[in-house]
Scaffold this motif. Structure first.
Motif, PDB file in Angstrom:
ATOM      1  N   ALA A   2       0.830  -1.203   0.000  1.00 17.84           N
ATOM      2  CA  ALA A   2       0.000   0.000   0.000  1.00 17.84           C
ATOM      3  C   ALA A   2       0.866   1.254   0.000  1.00 17.84           C
ATOM      4  O   ALA A   2       1.858   1.354   0.723  1.00 17.84           O
ATOM      5  CB  ALA A   2      -0.905   0.007   1.229  1.00 17.84           C
ATOM      6  N   ALA A   3       0.488   2.219  -0.859  1.00 20.38           N
ATOM      7  CA  ALA A   3       1.208   3.488  -0.903  1.00 20.38           C
ATOM      8  C   ALA A   3       0.680   4.466   0.127  1.00 20.38           C
ATOM      9  O   ALA A   3       1.318   5.476   0.413  1.00 20.38           O
ATOM     10  CB  ALA A   3       1.097   4.098  -2.307  1.00 20.38           C
ATOM     11  N   ALA A 165      10.904   0.357   4.714  1.00 25.46           N
ATOM     12  CA  ALA A 165      11.544  -0.643   3.860  1.00 25.46           C
ATOM     13  C   ALA A 165      10.654  -1.062   2.695  1.00 25.46           C
ATOM     14  O   ALA A 165      11.137  -1.635   1.718  1.00 25.46           O
ATOM     15  CB  ALA A 165      11.932  -1.865   4.689  1.00 25.46           C
ATOM     16  N   GLU A 166       9.348  -0.772   2.796  1.00 24.71           N
ATOM     17  CA  GLU A 166       8.409  -1.179   1.749  1.00 24.71           C
ATOM     18  C   GLU A 166       8.332  -0.161   0.619  1.00 24.71           C
ATOM     19  O   GLU A 166       7.584  -0.356  -0.339  1.00 24.71           O
ATOM     20  CB  GLU A 166       7.013  -1.364   2.353  1.00 24.71           C
ATOM     21  CG  GLU A 166       6.966  -2.421   3.449  1.00 24.71           C
ATOM     22  CD  GLU A 166       5.621  -2.463   4.145  1.00 24.71           C
ATOM     23  OE1 GLU A 166       4.711  -1.702   3.721  1.00 24.71           O
ATOM     24  OE2 GLU A 166       5.469  -3.234   5.100  1.00 24.71           O
ATOM     25  N   GLY A 167       9.090   0.911   0.716  1.00 23.01           N
ATOM     26  CA  GLY A 167       9.048   1.946  -0.316  1.00 23.01           C
ATOM     27  C   GLY A 167       8.357   3.194   0.183  1.00 23.01           C
ATOM     28  O   GLY A 167       8.025   3.327   1.363  1.00 23.01           O
ATOM     29  N   LYS A 168       8.128   4.116  -0.724  1.00 19.79           N
ATOM     30  CA  LYS A 168       7.545   5.407  -0.368  1.00 19.79           C
ATOM     31  C   LYS A 168       6.130   5.247   0.174  1.00 19.79           C
ATOM     32  O   LYS A 168       5.299   4.568  -0.417  1.00 19.79           O
ATOM     33  CB  LYS A 168       7.525   6.322  -1.591  1.00 19.79           C
ATOM     34  CG  LYS A 168       6.963   7.712  -1.314  1.00 19.79           C
ATOM     35  CD  LYS A 168       6.949   8.552  -2.582  1.00 19.79           C
ATOM     36  CE  LYS A 168       6.344   9.928  -2.310  1.00 19.79           C
ATOM     37  NZ  LYS A 168       6.262  10.745  -3.542  1.00 19.79           N
ATOM     38  N   LYS A 169       5.866   5.871   1.307  1.00 20.95           N
ATOM     39  CA  LYS A 169       4.541   5.859   1.919  1.00 20.95           C
ATOM     40  C   LYS A 169       4.100   7.297   2.155  1.00 20.95           C
ATOM     41  O   LYS A 169       4.901   8.152   2.533  1.00 20.95           O
ATOM     42  CB  LYS A 169       4.568   5.127   3.259  1.00 20.95           C
ATOM     43  CG  LYS A 169       5.092   3.707   3.182  1.00 20.95           C
ATOM     44  CD  LYS A 169       4.142   2.781   2.473  1.00 20.95           C
ATOM     45  CE  LYS A 169       4.692   1.369   2.453  1.00 20.95           C
ATOM     46  NZ  LYS A 169       3.788   0.427   1.765  1.00 20.95           N
ATOM     47  N   ARG A 170       2.832   7.548   1.942  1.00 20.97           N
ATOM     48  CA  ARG A 170       2.258   8.857   2.239  1.00 20.97           C
ATOM     49  C   ARG A 170       1.166   8.678   3.282  1.00 20.97           C
ATOM     50  O   ARG A 170       0.302   7.819   3.156  1.00 20.97           O
ATOM     51  CB  ARG A 170       1.735   9.515   0.968  1.00 20.97           C
ATOM     52  CG  ARG A 170       2.873   9.909   0.024  1.00 20.97           C
ATOM     53  CD  ARG A 170       2.393  10.314  -1.340  1.00 20.97           C
ATOM     54  NE  ARG A 170       1.600  11.531  -1.294  1.00 20.97           N
ATOM     55  CZ  ARG A 170       1.059  12.083  -2.389  1.00 20.97           C
ATOM     56  NH1 ARG A 170       1.240  11.527  -3.571  1.00 20.97           N
ATOM     57  NH2 ARG A 170       0.354  13.191  -2.288  1.00 20.97           N
ATOM     58  N   PHE A 171       1.224   9.518   4.309  1.00 21.95           N
ATOM     59  CA  PHE A 171       0.352   9.368   5.464  1.00 21.95           C
ATOM     60  C   PHE A 171      -0.841  10.318   5.392  1.00 21.95           C
ATOM     61  O   PHE A 171      -0.722  11.456   4.932  1.00 21.95           O
ATOM     62  CB  PHE A 171       1.127   9.654   6.751  1.00 21.95           C
ATOM     63  CG  PHE A 171       1.966   8.502   7.230  1.00 21.95           C
ATOM     64  CD1 PHE A 171       1.694   7.877   8.440  1.00 21.95           C
ATOM     65  CD2 PHE A 171       3.037   8.024   6.473  1.00 21.95           C
ATOM     66  CE1 PHE A 171       2.465   6.811   8.891  1.00 21.95           C
ATOM     67  CE2 PHE A 171       3.811   6.968   6.914  1.00 21.95           C
ATOM     68  CZ  PHE A 171       3.532   6.360   8.122  1.00 21.95           C
ATOM     69  N   VAL A 172      -1.981   9.810   5.854  1.00 17.97           N
ATOM     70  CA  VAL A 172      -3.163  10.628   6.134  1.00 17.97           C
ATOM     71  C   VAL A 172      -3.479  10.409   7.608  1.00 17.97           C
ATOM     72  O   VAL A 172      -3.624   9.264   8.044  1.00 17.97           O
ATOM     73  CB  VAL A 172      -4.370  10.227   5.268  1.00 17.97           C
ATOM     74  CG1 VAL A 172      -5.566  11.128   5.573  1.00 17.97           C
ATOM     75  CG2 VAL A 172      -4.027  10.262   3.784  1.00 17.97           C
ATOM     76  N   TYR A 173      -3.581  11.497   8.371  1.00 14.54           N
ATOM     77  CA  TYR A 173      -3.840  11.378   9.805  1.00 14.54           C
ATOM     78  C   TYR A 173      -5.162  12.055  10.147  1.00 14.54           C
ATOM     79  O   TYR A 173      -5.383  13.216   9.783  1.00 14.54           O
ATOM     80  CB  TYR A 173      -2.708  12.016  10.622  1.00 14.54           C
ATOM     81  CG  TYR A 173      -2.847  11.767  12.105  1.00 14.54           C
ATOM     82  CD1 TYR A 173      -2.242  10.670  12.694  1.00 14.54           C
ATOM     83  CD2 TYR A 173      -3.623  12.602  12.916  1.00 14.54           C
ATOM     84  CE1 TYR A 173      -2.388  10.402  14.055  1.00 14.54           C
ATOM     85  CE2 TYR A 173      -3.785  12.351  14.273  1.00 14.54           C
ATOM     86  CZ  TYR A 173      -3.162  11.243  14.832  1.00 14.54           C
ATOM     87  OH  TYR A 173      -3.324  10.981  16.168  1.00 14.54           O
ATOM     88  N   LEU A 174      -6.028  11.340  10.872  1.00 16.66           N
ATOM     89  CA  LEU A 174      -7.327  11.871  11.274  1.00 16.66           C
ATOM     90  C   LEU A 174      -7.419  11.900  12.791  1.00 16.66           C
ATOM     91  O   LEU A 174      -7.136  10.900  13.459  1.00 16.66           O
ATOM     92  CB  LEU A 174      -8.472  11.002  10.741  1.00 16.66           C
ATOM     93  CG  LEU A 174      -8.583  10.804   9.236  1.00 16.66           C
ATOM     94  CD1 LEU A 174      -7.803   9.567   8.802  1.00 16.66           C
ATOM     95  CD2 LEU A 174     -10.035  10.668   8.815  1.00 16.66           C
ATOM     96  N   GLY A 175      -7.824  13.052  13.343  1.00 18.24           N
ATOM     97  CA  GLY A 175      -7.954  13.144  14.778  1.00 18.24           C
ATOM     98  C   GLY A 175      -8.725  14.376  15.208  1.00 18.24           C
ATOM     99  O   GLY A 175      -9.189  15.164  14.378  1.00 18.24           O
ATOM    100  N   ASP A 176      -8.846  14.536  16.533  1.00 19.52           N
ATOM    101  CA  ASP A 176      -9.639  15.656  17.038  1.00 19.52           C
ATOM    102  C   ASP A 176      -8.996  16.366  18.217  1.00 19.52           C
ATOM    103  O   ASP A 176      -9.235  17.554  18.428  1.00 19.52           O
ATOM    104  CB  ASP A 176     -11.023  15.153  17.485  1.00 19.52           C
ATOM    105  CG  ASP A 176     -10.926  14.333  18.765  1.00 19.52           C
ATOM    106  OD1 ASP A 176     -11.229  14.865  19.839  1.00 19.52           O
ATOM    107  OD2 ASP A 176     -10.510  13.166  18.690  1.00 19.52           O
TER     108      ASP A 176
END
Length: 270
Positions: A2-3, A165-176
């Protein structure tokens, strides 16, 4: 792999309440909780309240039944299932506890959607009493606004390192909440933070905009969370697909008609 790594807070993000307060109120212990709150930190206080319930003859199943009634918007259920179906790596970072979270996720059929749940550990002891412990020792997260038992920023850094190690990852963070500000600051350009509008995280971001490198997308309810989250995931997947096409073609421009079509925009529930 998963990216996209999507990280959810739990209280007032996945569920539409604070699970600790929900249990305390539903079990009729609000007055005692309020009396004890000035005398001890929140996390040890929740452990103390579980002992109080046990001494009153209330069972672990009574607590579980209470948790199954916690409000969860149906669009958040579909958002989580849709993101999982798209191949996203879904994780939870929460200052609740493992029994509360696991009980609610299992009740709504969401447990298998998550790769990992980072929260305060809990277990049922030999007497049938729920015990709750801090995620970090109280010296690990001394900085504000993180609570002493959990720095979510440290957790995000650990997750980022574990998936690197799995390659490029882009994060989405949800919170309050206030505790979600520290992990939001760990996100970089090309990543996204989704604060719940008019909640503490949203206020902290709006008061300190220069500190946040990630793109900010606010949301108010389950319907908006689903729509915005799936749009952001779709944006990342299309961009990653375009990047792969460019690499495969040695950066030469080739008409799209000679290749597989790009992913269509995800349907949005209204």
């Amino acid at each position: 792999m998963a990216a996209v790594v999507v990280v959810f807070d739990f209280d007032k993000t996945i569920i539409d309440c604070d699970s600790d307060n929900w249990v305390i109120d539903e079990m009729g212990a609000t007055q005692l909780f309020d009396q004890l709150l000035p005398t001890m930190p929140w996390n040890p206080l929740m452990d103390r309240m579980m002992s109080e319930f046990h001494s009153q003859g209330k069972t672990i199943e009574d607590i579980a039944d209470c948790l199954r009634r916690a409000p969860l918007h149906p669009n958040i259920i579909t958002a989580i299932k849709s993101a999982h179906a798209l191949g996203c790596d879904l994780r939870i970072v929460s200052d609740a506890n493992s029994f509360f979270i696991d009980t609610i996720l299992k009740h709504h059929g969401l447990m298998d959607c998550f790769t990992e749940i980072n929260t305060n550990p809990s277990y049922v002891d030999d007497e049938g009493k729920l015990r709750i412990f801090p995620f970090h020792d109280f010296t690990s997260s001394p900085h504000s606004p993180c609570p002493p038992n959990m720095c979510k920023g440290l957790v995000i850094e650990r997750i980022r390192e574990s998936v690197s190690a799995e390659g490029k990852k882009r994060f989405v963070y949800l919170g309050d909440g206030k505790g979600d500000f520290c992990p939001a600051l760990r996100l970089g350009e090309g990543e996204y933070v989704m604060p719940r509008k008019n909640f503490p995280l949203w206020e902290l971001i709006h008061n300190n905009p220069l500190l946040v490198k990630a793109e900010v997308h606010e949301w108010s309810d389950g319907e908006e969370l689903e729509r915005i989250l799936l749009q952001l995931i779709n944006t990342i997947l299309v961009e990653e697909n375009n990047s792969l096409i460019s690499v495969d073609c040695n950066f030469h421009t080739i008409p799209i008609s000679t290749h597989e079509p790009l992913p269509k925009a995800l349907p949005v529930h209204h």
